[in-house]
Design an enzyme around this catalytic site. Sequence first.
Site, PDB file in Angstrom:
ATOM      1  N   CYS A  50       0.393  -1.168   0.313  1.00 32.68           N
ATOM      2  CA  CYS A  50      -0.008  -0.191  -0.533  1.00 32.68           C
ATOM      3  C   CYS A  50       0.451   1.649  -0.074  1.00 32.68           C
ATOM      4  O   CYS A  50       0.667   2.047   0.140  1.00 32.68           O
ATOM      5  CB  CYS A  50      -1.022   0.097   0.937  1.00 32.68           C
ATOM      6  SG  CYS A  50      -1.709  -1.806   1.124  1.00 32.68           S
ATOM      7  N   CYS A  53       1.759   3.622  -3.063  1.00 36.17           N
ATOM      8  CA  CYS A  53       0.529   4.813  -3.342  1.00 36.17           C
ATOM      9  C   CYS A  53       0.205   5.445  -2.297  1.00 36.17           C
ATOM     10  O   CYS A  53      -0.173   6.876  -3.567  1.00 36.17           O
ATOM     11  CB  CYS A  53      -0.679   3.668  -4.533  1.00 36.17           C
ATOM     12  SG  CYS A  53       0.044   3.157  -5.224  1.00 36.17           S
ATOM     13  N   HIS A  54      -0.008   5.074  -1.368  1.00 31.78           N
ATOM     14  CA  HIS A  54      -1.135   5.936  -0.737  1.00 31.78           C
ATOM     15  C   HIS A  54       0.374   6.412   0.282  1.00 31.78           C
ATOM     16  O   HIS A  54      -0.314   7.641   1.690  1.00 31.78           O
ATOM     17  CB  HIS A  54      -1.759   5.226   0.405  1.00 31.78           C
ATOM     18  CG  HIS A  54      -2.494   4.640  -0.378  1.00 31.78           C
ATOM     19  ND1 HIS A  54      -3.495   5.147  -0.649  1.00 31.78           N
ATOM     20  CD2 HIS A  54      -2.968   3.588  -0.990  1.00 31.78           C
ATOM     21  CE1 HIS A  54      -4.789   4.322  -1.539  1.00 31.78           C
ATOM     22  NE2 HIS A  54      -3.969   3.609  -1.487  1.00 31.78           N
ATOM     23  N   MET A 104      -6.829   2.092  -8.578  1.00 29.88           N
ATOM     24  CA  MET A 104      -7.098   0.447  -7.105  1.00 29.88           C
ATOM     25  C   MET A 104      -7.184  -0.999  -7.413  1.00 29.88           C
ATOM     26  O   MET A 104      -8.153  -1.211  -7.873  1.00 29.88           O
ATOM     27  CB  MET A 104      -7.907   0.669  -6.070  1.00 29.88           C
ATOM     28  CG  MET A 104      -7.920  -0.013  -4.669  1.00 29.88           C
ATOM     29  SD  MET A 104      -6.799   0.083  -3.479  1.00 29.88           S
ATOM     30  CE  MET A 104      -7.457  -1.047  -2.601  1.00 29.88           C
ATOM     31  N   HIS A 340       5.607  11.188 -10.323  1.00 25.59           N
ATOM     32  CA  HIS A 340       5.850   9.369 -10.919  1.00 25.59           C
ATOM     33  C   HIS A 340       6.872   9.515 -11.873  1.00 25.59           C
ATOM     34  O   HIS A 340       8.302   9.474 -11.600  1.00 25.59           O
ATOM     35  CB  HIS A 340       4.637   9.087 -11.469  1.00 25.59           C
ATOM     36  CG  HIS A 340       4.747   7.178 -10.459  1.00 25.59           C
ATOM     37  ND1 HIS A 340       4.393   7.441  -9.134  1.00 25.59           N
ATOM     38  CD2 HIS A 340       5.094   6.420 -11.644  1.00 25.59           C
ATOM     39  CE1 HIS A 340       4.465   5.617  -9.399  1.00 25.59           C
ATOM     40  NE2 HIS A 340       4.951   5.650 -10.453  1.00 25.59           N
ATOM     41  N   HIS A 382       0.352   7.331 -16.724  1.00 26.76           N
ATOM     42  CA  HIS A 382       1.614   6.219 -15.977  1.00 26.76           C
ATOM     43  C   HIS A 382       1.799   6.243 -17.541  1.00 26.76           C
ATOM     44  O   HIS A 382       2.288   5.075 -18.469  1.00 26.76           O
ATOM     45  CB  HIS A 382       0.849   5.156 -16.185  1.00 26.76           C
ATOM     46  CG  HIS A 382       1.840   4.544 -15.011  1.00 26.76           C
ATOM     47  ND1 HIS A 382       2.547   3.456 -15.705  1.00 26.76           N
ATOM     48  CD2 HIS A 382       2.273   4.614 -13.806  1.00 26.76           C
ATOM     49  CE1 HIS A 382       3.178   3.245 -14.370  1.00 26.76           C
ATOM     50  NE2 HIS A 382       3.290   3.865 -13.230  1.00 26.76           N
TER      51      HIS A 382
HETATM   52 FE1  DHE Z   1       6.454   1.321 -10.728  1.00 31.79          FE
HETATM   53  C1  DHE Z   1       9.224   2.875 -13.205  1.00 31.79           C
HETATM   54  C2  DHE Z   1       6.909   4.043  -8.577  1.00 31.79           C
HETATM   55  C3  DHE Z   1       3.769  -0.108  -8.922  1.00 31.79           C
HETATM   56  C4  DHE Z   1       6.539  -1.850 -12.065  1.00 31.79           C
HETATM   57  N1  DHE Z   1       7.661   3.024 -10.528  1.00 31.79           N
HETATM   58  C5  DHE Z   1       8.986   3.324 -11.595  1.00 31.79           C
HETATM   59  C6  DHE Z   1       9.234   4.852 -11.304  1.00 31.79           C
HETATM   60  C7  DHE Z   1       8.753   4.647  -9.640  1.00 31.79           C
HETATM   61  C8  DHE Z   1       7.370   4.316  -9.809  1.00 31.79           C
HETATM   62  C9  DHE Z   1       8.683   6.444  -9.198  1.00 31.79           C
HETATM   63  C10 DHE Z   1       9.974   5.047 -12.222  1.00 31.79           C
HETATM   64  C11 DHE Z   1      11.621   5.177 -12.076  1.00 31.79           C
HETATM   65  C12 DHE Z   1      12.754   5.310 -12.110  1.00 31.79           C
HETATM   66  O1  DHE Z   1      12.385   6.275 -13.908  1.00 31.79           O
HETATM   67  O2  DHE Z   1      14.008   6.250 -11.960  1.00 31.79           O
HETATM   68  N2  DHE Z   1       5.426   1.690  -9.146  1.00 31.79           N
HETATM   69  C13 DHE Z   1       5.333   2.993  -8.721  1.00 31.79           C
HETATM   70  C14 DHE Z   1       5.106   2.640  -7.032  1.00 31.79           C
HETATM   71  O3  DHE Z   1       5.304   4.029  -6.380  1.00 31.79           O
HETATM   72  C15 DHE Z   1       4.104   2.383  -7.514  1.00 31.79           C
HETATM   73  C16 DHE Z   1       2.987   2.657  -7.965  1.00 31.79           C
HETATM   74  C17 DHE Z   1       3.895   1.810  -6.356  1.00 31.79           C
HETATM   75  C18 DHE Z   1       5.040   0.362  -5.554  1.00 31.79           C
HETATM   76  O4  DHE Z   1       4.669  -0.018  -4.374  1.00 31.79           O
HETATM   77  O5  DHE Z   1       5.448   0.812  -5.333  1.00 31.79           O
HETATM   78  C19 DHE Z   1       4.686   1.843  -8.502  1.00 31.79           C
HETATM   79  N3  DHE Z   1       5.365  -0.479 -10.122  1.00 31.79           N
HETATM   80  C20 DHE Z   1       4.702  -0.939  -9.432  1.00 31.79           C
HETATM   81  C21 DHE Z   1       4.140  -2.271  -9.428  1.00 31.79           C
HETATM   82  O6  DHE Z   1       3.120  -2.840  -9.176  1.00 31.79           O
HETATM   83  C22 DHE Z   1       5.022  -2.411 -11.172  1.00 31.79           C
HETATM   84  C23 DHE Z   1       3.456  -2.592 -12.472  1.00 31.79           C
HETATM   85  C24 DHE Z   1       5.632  -4.337 -11.358  1.00 31.79           C
HETATM   86  C25 DHE Z   1       6.689  -4.019 -10.060  1.00 31.79           C
HETATM   87  O7  DHE Z   1       7.580  -4.546  -9.922  1.00 31.79           O
HETATM   88  O8  DHE Z   1       6.759  -3.521  -8.898  1.00 31.79           O
HETATM   89  C26 DHE Z   1       5.887  -1.488 -11.984  1.00 31.79           C
HETATM   90  N4  DHE Z   1       7.323   0.999 -12.145  1.00 31.79           N
HETATM   91  C27 DHE Z   1       7.418  -0.488 -12.573  1.00 31.79           C
HETATM   92  C28 DHE Z   1       8.686  -1.023 -13.933  1.00 31.79           C
HETATM   93  C29 DHE Z   1       9.216   0.883 -14.295  1.00 31.79           C
HETATM   94  C30 DHE Z   1       8.644   1.466 -12.515  1.00 31.79           C
HETATM   95  C31 DHE Z   1       8.661  -1.912 -14.932  1.00 31.79           C
HETATM   96  C32 DHE Z   1      10.551   0.741 -15.137  1.00 31.79           C
HETATM   97  C33 DHE Z   1       9.988   1.050 -16.161  1.00 31.79           C
HETATM   98  C34 DHE Z   1      10.691   1.888 -17.345  1.00 31.79           C
HETATM   99  O9  DHE Z   1      10.428   1.278 -18.339  1.00 31.79           O
HETATM  100  O10 DHE Z   1      12.132   2.432 -16.691  1.00 31.79           O
END
Ligand code: DHE
Length: 563
Positions: A50, A53-54, A104, A340, A382
Amino acid sequence: MTIAGKISKAGFIAAFSLLGLAVSQANASTAPAMTDAEKEAAKLIYFERCAGCHGVLRKGATGKNLEPNWSITQPDGSKLEGGTLRLGTKRLENIIAYGTEGGMVNYDDILTPEEINMMARYVQHEPPIPPEFSLQDMKDSWNLIVPLSKRVTKQMNKINLKNVFAVTLRDAGKLALIDGDTHKVWKILESGYAVHISRFSASGRYVYTTGRDGLTTIIDLWPEEPMTVATVRFGSDMRSVDVSKYKGYEDKYLIGGTYWPPQYSIVDGLTLEPIKVVSTRGQTVDGEYHPEPRVASIVANPLKPEWVVSVKETGQILLVDYTDLDNLKSTAIASSKFLHDGGWDASHRYFLVAANASNQVAAVDTKTGKLAAIVDTAKIPHPGRGANFTHPEFGPVWSTGHLGDDVVSLISTPSEEKKNAKYKKHNWKVVQELKMPGAGNLFVKTHPKSKNFWADAPMNPEREIAESVYVFDLNDLNKEPRVLNVGKDSGLPESKAIRRAVQPEYNQAGDEVWISLWGGKADQSAIVIYDDKTLKVKSVITSPEIITPTGKFNLYNTMFDVY
Ligand code: DHE
C-alpha cells in the site's frame, strides 16, 4: 473471472469516490481494536502493498489519503473533511477487496478475507512513523564484496551484453539476467525485496538494481558468470537509481532516491561507498510544507553533469549538478504535484514526467534548465519512460498511457530540425488520444526501427483486457489496435489469479517485443516474446524459477534511452 471483473463500472466509480470525498453518514470516532501481533502483520502488508501509492504517512499521492481523519481548506475557505474512520471497516474491506476504477487494484485474490479485514481496521489507526536513515546507517549497511582491484579486467564470457535483459522477479526478491540473443536464462541473482528498476552503467559493464526495501546492488557482467560485487541500503523504501553519465564522470557516482526517508543519496558508482545524503522535505508547489516528499523518477542527463530528480509530493523537479559534491548545486523547478515516472523526448533535450494524480505531464528543458510546459492529460498518466515517434500529421510526439482512463495520449514535442518547424504550433499539446479497450495501462513502447506502438493494460480488472496487449499501427493510427492475448499465447493453463501482461520491451535490434505475464507468486508465470513485424510468438520463457516477472530492461535500450 475475479469478483472485481464482474462488478459494474458504476460500482467501481462509487467505490472509488468514497476514498476521496467527505462522507457524512459515517461517524466512528475510534479505531477498531487490534492486537499487537495484528498491527505488526498489517504494518508489513501496508509497506509491501500500500505504501507505494498512499505514502508511509498515508497522506496520499497516486492513491488517496488514508489518514484516520483529514481536513482541507478549499479555495473558497470552506472545509472538506474525510478519513478512514468515517468510512468504517465494512466499506474499507470492500474497497480493498474489489479495487476501484481509479487504479486501485483488487486484493481479493492476493489477501485472505481475514487479512482484508485486518487491513481495513489497520488503516483506521494513526500511521506509525518509521525511523530515519542517516549517512552513517548507509555506511553501516555497505558491503563491498569484490573490491576494484579483484575485479576481472576484460569480459570473460561470450554473451552479447548489449542485448542482455535484466528482469525483475518481483515476489522472489531476485533478478534474472536473460541472454537476448538465445532467450536463455543466463543467471538468477538475489536482490533487494521486489526490485523496482534496473539501470546500467555508462560503460555497459554493470547492472544496478534497486529493491523496494532500499537494498541496491551492483552486478558485474564481465566475469564468466555475472556476480554481485557490492550492496548498500539507501533507506527503507526506494524506487529509483541512476549513474553519472556525462563525459569525464562516467560511472563515477550513483544516485538513489528513497520514498522513506524522503531523500536522495549519492554513492560511489563502482563500489557503492556512501558519500552524501540530501533531504527532499520542504514546500510543495502550492506553498505547503510536506513531511514526506518522496523521490520518484531519476534520470542522468548525458549532455550535462546532472541528474533530473522528480520529487513526488512537492512537484519540484531538481537538476542536481554532481561536479562538486561538497558544494552541491541543485536547481528546483516548480512543476506539478505527484510526479511519478517519465522519460526523454526524441531529441533527449526535454524530460517529460507524469504528475499522475494531477492528471498532467510536466516537461523540463534541460538545455535552459527551466520548465518547458505543463500539459493537461486524461486521468492518471503513467508513461513508464514513454514512447517517441513521428506522427504522420503532427510530427515528433512523446506518448503516455493512463492508469485511470482508456486512452493513450500523444504529446507534440519541439524539434530543432528544419523539416519539423511546421509542427511548432502543436508543441506541448495532446494532439491525439488513441483509444484503448479500458483503463489500467502502465507502459507503452515503440522503437525507432518499428512501425508498431505497444500498450499494456495490466491494471484493468477484466481478465481478458489485463492479460492482453494492444498494438497500434504507426502508419494508420486511426485503425483499431491489434489485440494479442498474452495469457493464451503463453500456452500456460489458466490460473485463478489474473496474470497481468505487463511492460513491452524491445530487444536491441528493435525486431522483438518481450512481455511479462505476471502471475501469482505460486502460479507459473512467463515472458512471451513476439516478432514485432508478424506479431507471432517467437518464444516463451517459462520455468518454475521465473516467479512474478515484471520490469524487463534491455541493456542497450536502457543505456541509450531508446524508446
Ligand atoms: Fe513502478 C518505474 C513507482 C508499482 C513496475 N515506478 C517506476 C518509477 C517510479 C515507480 C517512481 C520511475 C523510476 C525511474 O525511472 O527512476 N511503482 C511505483 C510506485 O510507487 C508504485 C505505484 C507502487 C509501489 O508500491 O511501488 C509502483 N511498478 C509498480 C508495480 O506494481 C509494477 C507494475 C511491477 C513491479 O515490479 O513492482 C511496477 N515501475 C515498474 C517498472 C518501471 C517502474 C517496470 C520502469 C519502467 C521503465 O521502462 O523504465
